[in-house]
Design a protein around this motif. Structure first.
Motif, mmCIF file in Angstrom:
data_model
loop_
_atom_site.group_PDB
_atom_site.id
_atom_site.type_symbol
_atom_site.label_atom_id
_atom_site.label_comp_id
_atom_site.label_asym_id
_atom_site.label_seq_id
_atom_site.Cartn_x
_atom_site.Cartn_y
_atom_site.Cartn_z
ATOM 1 N N ARG A 56 27.638 27.461 24.735
ATOM 2 C CA ARG A 56 28.938 27.427 24.045
ATOM 3 C C ARG A 56 30.077 27.045 24.977
ATOM 4 N NH1 ARG A 56 29.176 33.265 22.211
ATOM 5 N NH2 ARG A 56 31.290 32.660 21.590
ATOM 6 N N GLU A 98 36.132 27.770 19.981
ATOM 7 C CA GLU A 98 35.619 28.954 20.656
ATOM 8 C C GLU A 98 36.722 29.886 21.091
ATOM 9 O OE1 GLU A 98 32.729 30.269 21.307
ATOM 10 O OE2 GLU A 98 31.438 28.743 20.438
ATOM 11 N N LYS A 132 26.063 31.820 25.908
ATOM 12 C CA LYS A 132 27.523 31.863 25.880
ATOM 13 C C LYS A 132 28.138 30.854 26.848
ATOM 14 C CE LYS A 132 31.467 34.983 26.617
ATOM 15 N NZ LYS A 132 31.885 36.391 26.911
#
Length: 262
Positions: free
Chosen positions: A66, A255, A62
Motif C-alpha cells: 500500500r 491512503e 502496508k
C-alpha cells in the motif's frame, strides 16, 4: 521474524534501490538510507483508531503493497526482514526514550546489525533526530556527522546512549543494551503507544521523511522543512493536509486517512 510475502526485489523497488545486493556494510547502509528517504515515519493509522499489527505479513502489505509508512515497530520490522533476506545477522534491542521530562519504559524498537567489521546500531524509526546511517557500537564518545546532524554513542550504567547535537548541546535520545529481545516483547509497547491517551502518537499527526538535503516534518498542523542549515516552518490549513502528505511524504491520496490534531 518471517514474512511469507516478503520479496527482496519488491522491497528494493519500494525504496528505489537498484544497486548490487551483498551481505556487507555498504549494502546495509545504502538500503537504510534509501528506506529512510522513501518510507515515512507516520502515525496516521493510530490517529484513525486502527490497530497497528505486528504481524510481519501485515507490515509487508502496508508498507510495500500500500506504499504507506509506519512507526518504529513497523519500519524497523520491515528492515529486519530485508536484512534476513540479504543474509545479514541482526537482533532487536528495546530502547528507553530519554528526551521526555519523566523516565520512560523501553518502548522503542531498534536494531543491532552484525557484520564482519563489528556490530552497528541501525534505526530507521526514530523520527526527527534519528540516525541516517549505521553507528558502530565500539566507537564511543566520538562525534559522528551524518548529513547536517551529529550523533554520538556513549555508555552509562551498562547502557549504550544515543546522543544528538541539538542547538549546540548533546541531548540523549535513547538508551539500550544488548539483552536479547524477541519480536513479541514489543506487543505491550505497541499497544500502549497506539492507544494510550497520553502517548504522543495518539494526540496529533507526527510524520517525518528524510531527504538527501535534510527532512520534512509534520507535527500537528506545523510543517517544517530542513534543507542543510536552512529551516522553514509554517502552519498548514486542514484543506492543505491531504495534498501535503502526497507531495512531501510520498503517501497516496486514497491512503491518507487523516485526522487533524486534537
Amino acid at each position: 521474524m518471517i514474512a511469507e510475502t516478503f520479496n527482496l526485489a519488491a522491497y528494493c523497488g519500494r525504496i528505489g534501490f537498484s544497486g548490487e545486493l551483498r551481505p556487507d556494510f555498504a549494502t546495509v547502509q545504502a538500503l537504510m538510507q534509501h528506506q529512510l528517504r522513501s518510507v515515512p515515519f507516520e502515525n496516521l493509522d493510530v490517529l484513525a483508531g486502527k490497530p497497528i499489527s505486528l504481524q510481519p505479513d501485515d507490515i509487508v502489505k502496508k508498507i510495500i503493497g500500500r506504499q504507506r509508512g509506519g512507526y518504529c515497530y513497523e519500519i524497523n520490522g520491515l528492515f529486519a526482514l530485508a536484512l534476513t533476506a540479504l543474509g545479514v545477522g541482526w537482533q532487536f534491542v528495546a530502547a528507553r526514550p530519554m528526551f521526555y521530562p519523566a523516565r520512560r519504559p523501553r518502548t522503542h524498537a531498534a536494531l543491532v546489525v552484525s557484520l564482519a567489521e563489528g556490530q552497528w546500531l541501525c534505526d530507521l524509526g526514530f523520527g526527527s533526530y534519528g540516525i541516517r546511517a549505521p553507528l558502530r557500537l565500539d566507537v564511543l564518545d566520538t562525534p559522528v556527522p551524518q548529513d547536517d546532524d551529529t550523533f554520538m554513542l556513549t555508555q552509562e550504567e551498562g547502557d549504550f546512549i544515543l546522543k544528538a547535537l541539538v542547538e549546540g548541546e548533546w541531548r540523549s535520545q535513547y538508551g539500550f543494551n544488548l539483552c536479547p529481545v524477541e519480536w513479541i516483547d514489543f506487543a505491550p509497547a505497541n499497544w500502549m503507544n497506539s492507544t494510550h491517551p497520553d502517548a504522543v502518537f495518539t494526540q496529533k499527526p507526527l510524520i517525518v521523511r528524510f531527504t538527501e538535503e535534510g527532512r520534512s516534518i509534520l507535527f500537528g498542523d506545523h510543517f517544517t522543512q530542513v534543507a542543510g542549515r536552512t529551516v522553514s516552518k509554517r502552519t498548514v490549513a486542514p484543506s492543505e493536509l491531504a495534498l501535503l502528505l502526497v507531495e512531501h511524504f510520498g503517501l497516496k491520496a486514497n491512503e491518507c486517512s487523516f485526522h487533524p490534531a486534537k
